[in-house]
Write an enzyme that holds these catalytic residues in place. Structure first.
Site, PDB file in Angstrom:
ATOM      1  N   HIS A   1       0.810  -1.214   0.000  1.00 10.20           N
ATOM      2  CA  HIS A   1       0.000   0.000   0.000  1.00 10.20           C
ATOM      3  C   HIS A   1       0.844   1.266   0.000  1.00 10.20           C
ATOM      4  CE1 HIS A   1      -3.641   2.188   0.074  1.00 10.20           C
ATOM      5  NE2 HIS A   1      -4.378   1.239   0.627  1.00 10.20           N
TER       6      HIS A   1
ATOM      7  N   ASP B   1      -2.041   1.865  -4.603  1.00  8.82           N
ATOM      8  CA  ASP B   1      -3.331   2.059  -3.956  1.00  8.82           C
ATOM      9  C   ASP B   1      -4.376   1.139  -4.573  1.00  8.82           C
ATOM     10  OD1 ASP B   1      -2.416   3.979  -2.236  1.00  8.82           O
ATOM     11  OD2 ASP B   1      -2.855   5.632  -3.611  1.00  8.82           O
TER      12      ASP B   1
END
Lengths: 325, 414
Positions: free
Chosen positions: B387, B391
């Site tokens: 992450h 995304d």
């Protein structure tokens, strides 16, 4: 190039600037008829006349106030203090007037005044005449502070100071007046403020100095060399503006640094320089930044006490050994 | 006199085991001639000599594990040249004797102890910490010699790297093996872990502890792709193209379209977008997981990818993979479809940013365009994303791209 004393180089700078610019004049105690307590203004009144080399009453506040006012009115005064210790009674004129008028007038009034005179310690001049007060002036926005270490710098920096449109605190070192050095005779030779000189290159430790401490550090560097430690010596030349770029580039190379000064360590120039190294060069440091400075006492008169209160070559060597250990 | 040091034979190699000496003391050695067999986390490799001469001393015994860069033998110009004693960085050693002050740091060599202050904090200079970070050295394993207080300074970090007496630790290591819980467990037979199992433990623990994973599952209708596969295999005689080849090709095309997935975290302030697309294929073998890398796939055709994958499969089966074969991956595909696994999520192979876990293509009843029930072959893929770099939106677009390519598979031949 010509070989001359530091004091002669200062005189040459003033004479050249007075030739070049009729608005330049000198004022101070015993600068004219007596030709200066340290003979810095020798022969200048005879050459330029009483209107441009002005003997004043014994009043520092008067000298500073007159010079500041003359500068505001468009002249370029060089005000001499017999020593910087005497300038303390002129602090209001320097700090509250000369330093602030350009700001407070929104830039409409310039104040191109040079305050100059001997500073520094030594010669058994005792507590009231033997002290180094540059940090007081570094602290004030609106003032520039120059402290030359060599005859050539004395000339180049003083000429720049006279031409600078701002008030300049020009601190000479009494212990350097008689030192000789090669000085450019070119009347256009000036040394801009804010550009430090790497006066000796080295790889293991950076010694930061100005004024008389430059020669102390150079001697220490020679001894350190014999001990297998390669020291780089930086002459800051001016404290305001402060050339951190040169200092940081050196620290990035050596990773260890000792900042030296003659004045007391408390809140001195070295404290400011050390703090900036910590802020801007933290990741390059391999040892704590050390300072070398004067003992935290009023200067003793007794010779032996005096010499132990003034930082010397051995103090610099000891600090350099500590950071390279 | 030359020092022969443990070579670094691939990304992430920090130590190697000396399996066997191929030369003995007194033997002549030519340049490039194999002198020893080294076992790394990933493979057994022969180590060639970099200089010619005679082996005059062997330092690392067979079976011994030593850090990368540590001296394992000395090479002399003549067979009877006297071997040097210990190899310490000379200038520092000289100064240590001069000042007689760094004795403790010297003692620390070989079993190096850190020098924590009273509060347990290790004294170290900013530069030493920066260097340790850059060189992947755990500063707590370095003996400090600075400032008269045992502060770790830059030269200590450099000495640690040079001598590697201090085992370097990159990122957090697997914590479990350190504290033995032998006493708490029910009785059983203890077996020491192979180097490969240890490497898997270290890498997966590092990944799960340092990479914030999240997962995206995408169903893909594989009818068209599987039909294409049948006709391709009928035409390309002797070159069996697999479902995995199609998936890899789809991934490469999607990575070209979304270079944001083909990247790695360099440090807290930097991400590196890779110039090339190097796809790793996770392959389970009897003695553990291997990930051979297909280098520079960005411009390869399906057929070239298929050929490269087949060559790697052969090397993997024969145990011939070299550390280079397993280095420089930028993205990984792991497929357990052949075991009937419907879907799973994989652990990212650091420092990569994503891994695609591929399930089986199996018939499922679904609603057809006219509302009737039809059987279609469905495959589920799961993208594990870092992450910090990828995304949800980017990961989803990347998967949509793969889905589109596999559902209209003629694009894979473009």
């Amino acid at each position: 190039m010509a070989l001359m004393r530091y004091a002669e180089a200062l005189r040459l700078a003033m004479a050249e600037e007075m030739e070049r610019d009729p608005s330049v004049f000198i004022c101070g105690e015993e600068v004219g008829q007596y030709q200066g307590t340290f003979r810095v203004t020798e022969g200048l009144m005879q050459r330029f006349g009483r209107d441009r080399v002005v003997d004043t009453p014994i009043s520092e506040i008067g000298i500073a106030g007159m010079a500041t006012g003359a500068a505001m009115a468009g002249l370029r005064p060089i005000a001499e203090f017999m020593t910087w210790s005497f300038a303390l009674s002129a602090m209001d004129q320097i700090v509250n007037h000369a330093a602030k008028i350009t700001y407070m007038s929104g830039g409409r009034i310039q104040c191109p005044v040079v305050f100059r005179g001997p500073a520094g310690t030594g010669n058994q001049l005792s507590a009231q005449h033997s002290q180094s007060l540059e940090a007081w002036f570094m602290h004030v926005p609106g003032l520039k502070v120059a402290m030359p270490a060599t005859a050539a710098d004395a000339k180049g920096l003083l000429k720049y100071a006279i031409r600078d449109p701002n008030p300049v605190i020009f601190m000479e070192h009494a212990g350097l007046y008689a030192q000789r050095g090669e000085v450019p005779e070119d009347p256009d030779f000036v040394i801009p403020f804010g550009k430090a000189a790497v006066v000796r290159e080295g790889a293991d430790v950076t010694l930061v100095a100005y004024s008389h401490m430059v020669s102390t550090c150079l001697k220490a560097a020679v001894s350190l060399h014999d001990m297998g430690i390669s020291a780089e010596v930086i002459d800051l030349r001016t404290l305001t503006p402060l050339d951190m770029e040169t200092v940081l580039a050196s620290v990035a190379k050596t990773h260890r640094v000792v900042v030296t000064q003659e004045e007391w360590l408390n809140v001195g120039a070295a404290a400011e320089i050390a703090a900036r190294i910590g802020e801007l060069g933290f990741d390059d440091l391999d040892a704590p930044v050390l300072r070398v400075g004067g003992a935290d006492v009023p200067m003793p008169y007794a010779k032996k006490l005096e010499s132990s209160a003034i930082p010397n070559e051995q103090d610099v060597i000891a600090a350099a050994l500590r950071v390279t250990d | 006199m030359f020092e022969i040091r443990m070579p670094k034979m691939g990304d992430g190699m920090t130590e190697g085991t000396l399996r066997r000496w191929l030369k003995q003391v007194g033997d002549a050695v030519k340049v490039e001639e194999p002198i020893a067999e080294i076992q790394t986390d990933k493979a057994d490799v022969e180590m060639p000599a970099e200089d010619a001469g005679f082996i005059v001393q062997i330092v690392a015994a067979e079976g011994e594990t030593v850090a990368v860069g540590a001296v394992i033998a000395y090479l002399g110009a003549t067979p009877d040249e006297k071997p040097a004693p210990a190899s310490a960085p000379a200038p520092v050693a000289v100064r240590e004797e001069e000042k007689g002050r760094r004795g403790e740091g010297e003692k620390g060599r070989g079993g190096v102890t850190a020098a924590p202050s009273a509060g347990g904090r290790i004294k170290s200079s900013p530069l030493a910490r920066k260097k340790a970070g850059e060189l992947g050295v755990d500063i707590s394993t370095v003996a400090g010699t600075g400032g008269g207080v045992g502060r770790v300074v830059a030269r200590d970090v450099e000495a640690a790297v040079a001598s590697r007496t201090a085992a370097p630790v990159t990122a957090p290591s697997a914590p479990a093996p350190q504290s033995s819980r032998a006493g708490e467990l029910p009785p059983g037979r203890d077996e020491s872990l192979s180097r490969m199992r240890k490497a898997i433990a270290r890498r997966t623990t590092e990944s799960k502890q340092t990479i914030p994973h999240f997962y995206l599952v995408m169903p893909i209708d594989m009818d068209a792709a599987l039909d294409l596969l049948v006709s391709l295999n009928a035409q390309w005689q002797g070159e069996k193209v697999t479902v995995n080849d199609l998936v890899i090709k789809a991934c490469v095309m999607a990575l070209n379209r979304h270079p944001g997935v083909n990247c790695a975290v360099v440090d807290d302030d930097t991400v590196r977008f890779f110039d090339s697309i190097n796809v790793g294929i996770a392959v389970g073998t009897d003695d553990g997981l291997r990930i051979p890398i297909l280098l520079d796939c960005g411009r390869k055709t399906l057929r070239q990818i298929s050929q490269a994958a087949r060559a790697m499969a052969v090397k993997t089966r024969n145990g011939e993979l070299t550390p280079q074969d397993m280095s420089s991956g930028t993205f990984t595909v792991s497929n357990l479809g052949m075991f009937g696994i419907e879907e799973f999520s994989a652990i990212i192979s650091p420092p990569q940013s994503a891994i695609l876990a591929v399930g089986a293509a199996a018939p499922e009843v679904t609603v057809g365009p006219d509302g009737s029930f039809v059987a279609r072959r469905r495959m589920r893929v799961t993208l594990s994303c870092d992450h910090r770099t990828v995304d949800g939106v980017l990961g989803s677009k990347f998967l949509q791209e793969i889905k589109g390519l596999l559902e209209s598979p003629l694009n894979l031949l473009a």
